[in-house]
Design a protein around this motif. Structure first.
Motif: not given
Length: 167
Positions: A21-28, A95-98, A142-156
């Motif tokens: 119900s909350a998440y964050s996805v971050a990457t380069w 994402y969190g709380s709508g 077609k890209a380079a992708v690095d440091d792909f992160r998935v969190y089960g919380t809403t990052l500030t």
């Protein structure tokens, strides 16, 4: 990881964010030239009716984050300016709380405060979690992708900015 735009992609663990119900996805991401329309930086879900994705180039010519449980016509989205090519860009979706927020290089690029769909509404089992591939018959990234992160919380915003600064 270098993604060739032909069939290169990464398959992440099934059930990634299932029940969230909350998440964050971050990457380069470093796009190699102009991206193909509807290619995916990531795409998680149970198929074309229930998913969440980030595309560097939507049919409207925008960077787009979308989430849906009713297919493409029912997407709740954030659109932003297209990404630069041939350089590293930090991207994050929180994402969190709508509220969903899309960040580019640590700065807010778009916000939707009326998101009612969450991964927990996808059903009991998230069957696909891809980097560089869509659940639709769309082109591969077609890209380079690095440091792909998935969190089960809403990052500030401050936490996203710290990730974008590489610290």
């Amino acid at each position: 990881m270098a993604l060739d735009g032909q069939d290169g992609h990464v398959t992440l663990a099934e059930d990634l964010l299932a029940g969230a119900s909350a998440y964050s996805v971050a990457t380069w991401v470093n796009l190699t030239g102009q991206p193909a329309t509807w290619s995916r930086i990531f795409d998680f879900g149970t198929g074309v009716s229930a998913n969440m994705f980030l595309t560097p180039l939507s049919g409207a010519g925008t960077l787009r984050y979308a989430i849906t449980t009713g297919g493409g016509g029912a997407e709740q989205r954030i659109d932003a300016d297209p990404l630069p090519t041939d350089r590293w860009v930090h991207l994050a979706v929180t994402y969190g709380s709508g509220t969903a927020v899309l960040y580019v290089d640590g700065r807010e690029a778009g916000r939707n405060t009326a998101v009612t769909v969450e991964p927990r509404y996808f059903g009991n089992h998230i069957r696909a979690a891809y980097v560089g591939r869509s659940q639709y018959p769309d082109p591969y990234l077609k890209a380079a992708v690095d440091d792909f992160r998935v969190y089960g919380t809403t990052l500030t915003a401050a936490e996203v900015q710290t990730l974008a600064q590489g610290t």
